[in-house]
Design a protein around this motif. Structure first.
Motif, short mmCIF file in Angstrom:
data_model
loop_
_atom_site.label_atom_id
_atom_site.label_comp_id
_atom_site.label_asym_id
_atom_site.label_seq_id
_atom_site.Cartn_x
_atom_site.Cartn_y
_atom_site.Cartn_z
N PHE A 15 -11.75 129.96 100.32
CA PHE A 15 -10.87 130.93 99.68
C PHE A 15 -11.51 132.32 99.70
N ASP A 16 -10.65 133.30 99.81
CA ASP A 16 -11.07 134.68 99.58
C ASP A 16 -11.05 134.85 98.05
N MET A 17 -12.18 134.51 97.43
CA MET A 17 -12.26 134.36 95.98
C MET A 17 -13.61 134.91 95.53
N PRO A 18 -13.64 136.17 95.10
CA PRO A 18 -14.94 136.80 94.78
C PRO A 18 -15.69 136.11 93.64
N GLU A 19 -14.95 135.60 92.64
CA GLU A 19 -15.61 134.94 91.50
C GLU A 19 -15.14 133.50 91.40
N VAL A 20 -16.03 132.63 90.99
CA VAL A 20 -15.65 131.24 90.75
C VAL A 20 -14.93 131.17 89.40
N PRO A 21 -13.74 130.52 89.35
CA PRO A 21 -13.04 130.40 88.06
C PRO A 21 -13.94 129.72 87.03
N GLU A 22 -13.79 130.13 85.76
CA GLU A 22 -14.70 129.64 84.73
C GLU A 22 -14.54 128.16 84.44
N ASP A 23 -13.28 127.73 84.36
CA ASP A 23 -13.05 126.37 83.90
C ASP A 23 -12.55 125.48 85.05
N VAL A 24 -13.48 125.05 85.87
CA VAL A 24 -13.11 124.21 87.02
C VAL A 24 -12.58 122.86 86.55
N ALA A 25 -13.08 122.37 85.42
CA ALA A 25 -12.59 121.09 84.89
C ALA A 25 -11.09 121.17 84.58
N ALA A 26 -10.64 122.32 84.10
CA ALA A 26 -9.21 122.49 83.81
C ALA A 26 -8.40 122.50 85.11
N LEU A 27 -8.97 123.09 86.15
CA LEU A 27 -8.27 123.10 87.45
C LEU A 27 -8.18 121.68 88.02
N GLU A 28 -9.27 120.92 87.83
CA GLU A 28 -9.25 119.53 88.30
C GLU A 28 -8.21 118.72 87.51
N ALA A 29 -8.08 118.99 86.23
CA ALA A 29 -7.08 118.30 85.40
C ALA A 29 -5.66 118.68 85.87
N ALA A 30 -5.47 119.95 86.23
CA ALA A 30 -4.15 120.39 86.72
C ALA A 30 -3.82 119.69 88.03
N LEU A 31 -4.83 119.58 88.88
CA LEU A 31 -4.68 118.91 90.17
C LEU A 31 -4.24 117.46 89.95
N ASN A 32 -4.94 116.76 89.06
CA ASN A 32 -4.60 115.36 88.79
C ASN A 32 -3.26 115.23 88.06
N GLY A 33 -2.86 116.29 87.36
CA GLY A 33 -1.52 116.32 86.76
C GLY A 33 -0.44 116.33 87.83
N PHE A 34 -0.65 117.10 88.89
CA PHE A 34 0.31 117.13 90.01
C PHE A 34 0.39 115.76 90.68
N VAL A 35 -0.77 115.11 90.80
CA VAL A 35 -0.80 113.77 91.41
C VAL A 35 -0.02 112.79 90.53
N ALA A 36 -0.32 112.80 89.24
CA ALA A 36 0.31 111.86 88.31
C ALA A 36 1.82 112.06 88.24
N ALA A 37 2.28 113.30 88.40
CA ALA A 37 3.72 113.60 88.30
C ALA A 37 4.49 113.09 89.51
N ASP A 38 3.78 112.68 90.56
CA ASP A 38 4.38 112.08 91.75
C ASP A 38 5.52 112.94 92.33
N HIS A 39 5.20 114.19 92.61
CA HIS A 39 6.18 115.11 93.19
C HIS A 39 6.51 114.74 94.63
N PRO A 40 7.78 114.88 95.04
CA PRO A 40 8.12 114.61 96.44
C PRO A 40 7.50 115.65 97.38
N VAL A 41 7.16 115.21 98.58
CA VAL A 41 6.64 116.10 99.63
C VAL A 41 7.63 116.02 100.78
#
Ligand SMILES: [Zn+2]
Length: 247
Positions: A134-160
């Motif tokens: 990523f073109d991302m100058p700073e690492v986001p502070e709360d990576v654990a929250a991003l991982e939780a959001a990611l697993n939320g998308f998985v759990a919601a079983d969205h169509p692709v």
């Protein structure tokens, strides 16, 4: 003659049959149609086997586009394989377990690009690990929250879903481009889009030629790995399946 790309319409077509149209000087095999994905866009080519009508097998180590010609696909045999003859019909079998993991990880990287809302500068898909730069100058502070959001998308079983639109349709709907992080390639008439979610609840929409699972639930739980600095503005984010390595 251009190869028909069966994986575009059905990534779950793990076995089919085809006619051998050419065998090149290096032993690379060209078929009239194939379900084997060729290395591109960070996703490795498929491996598997071609089986002649007399039962003779040719193990395929990988699959590539020759000389960057994206209309053609060459099946590259493993070492010391017998080759099928031109004009013969063969069964075309993908290493299904490997491809399924690549499909899951590839789709997971689309989700990763949602939770890290930065321009993507590169990426690669593996069977155990994926990564996006990523073109991302700073690492986001709360990576654990991003991982939780990611697993939320998985759990919601969205169509692709895959959508094809013409360049004219795209021009007539500029808001479509605005929702995309990656600008679609131009000059081929049709553009293939991958949408995750539906309608107003779309999570991600981007042009992509790779293979994806049908719904995000198939990905399984994910773990964000190391975030490495790659240059002043670039950060590399690794992604793993929580289940770990395949058996
Ligand atoms: Zn994709």
């Amino acid at each position: 003659m251009a190869t028909v790309f069966l994986f575009r319409d059905d990534p779950y077509l793990f076995e089919t049959d085809a006619v051998v149209t050419a065998v090149n000087d290096l032993g690379g095999i060209v078929l009239d149609r194939t379900n084997f994905y060729a290395t591109s866009g960070g996703q490795p080519g498929d491996s598997g086997v071609l089986v002649a009508q007399d039962g003779a097998e040719t193990a395929i180590a990988t699959t590539v586009h020759p000389d960057g010609d994206k209309t053609e696909i060459v099946h590259v045999p493993a070492e010391d394989q017998g080759l099928p003859s031109v004009g013969s019909r063969v069964a075309v079998r993908i290493d299904k377990a490997r491809r399924l993991r690549l499909m899951r990880m590839h789709t997971a990287l689309h989700l990763l690009s949602v939770v890290f809302p930065f321009p993507v500068t590169g990426g690669s898909v593996g069977t155990e690990k994926g990564r996006l730069d990523f073109d991302m100058p700073e690492v986001p502070e709360d990576v654990a929250a991003l991982e939780a959001a990611l697993n939320g998308f998985v759990a919601a079983d969205h169509p692709v879903v895959t959508e094809w639109i013409s360049e004219d349709e795209l021009d007539a709907n500029p808001e479509l481009v605005k929702t995309m992080k990656v600008q679609p390639p131009r000059g081929q008439g049709r553009i293939r889009l991958i949408r995750i979610g539906t309608g107003a609840a779309t999570i991600d929409l981007q042009p992509c030629g790779g293979t994806h699972v049908r719904s995000t639930g198939e990905i399984g739980r994910l773990r964000i790995g190391k975030i490495e600095k790659k240059g002043r503005e670039n950060r590399r984010v690794s992604l793993f399946f929580e289940e770990g390595k395949p058996n």
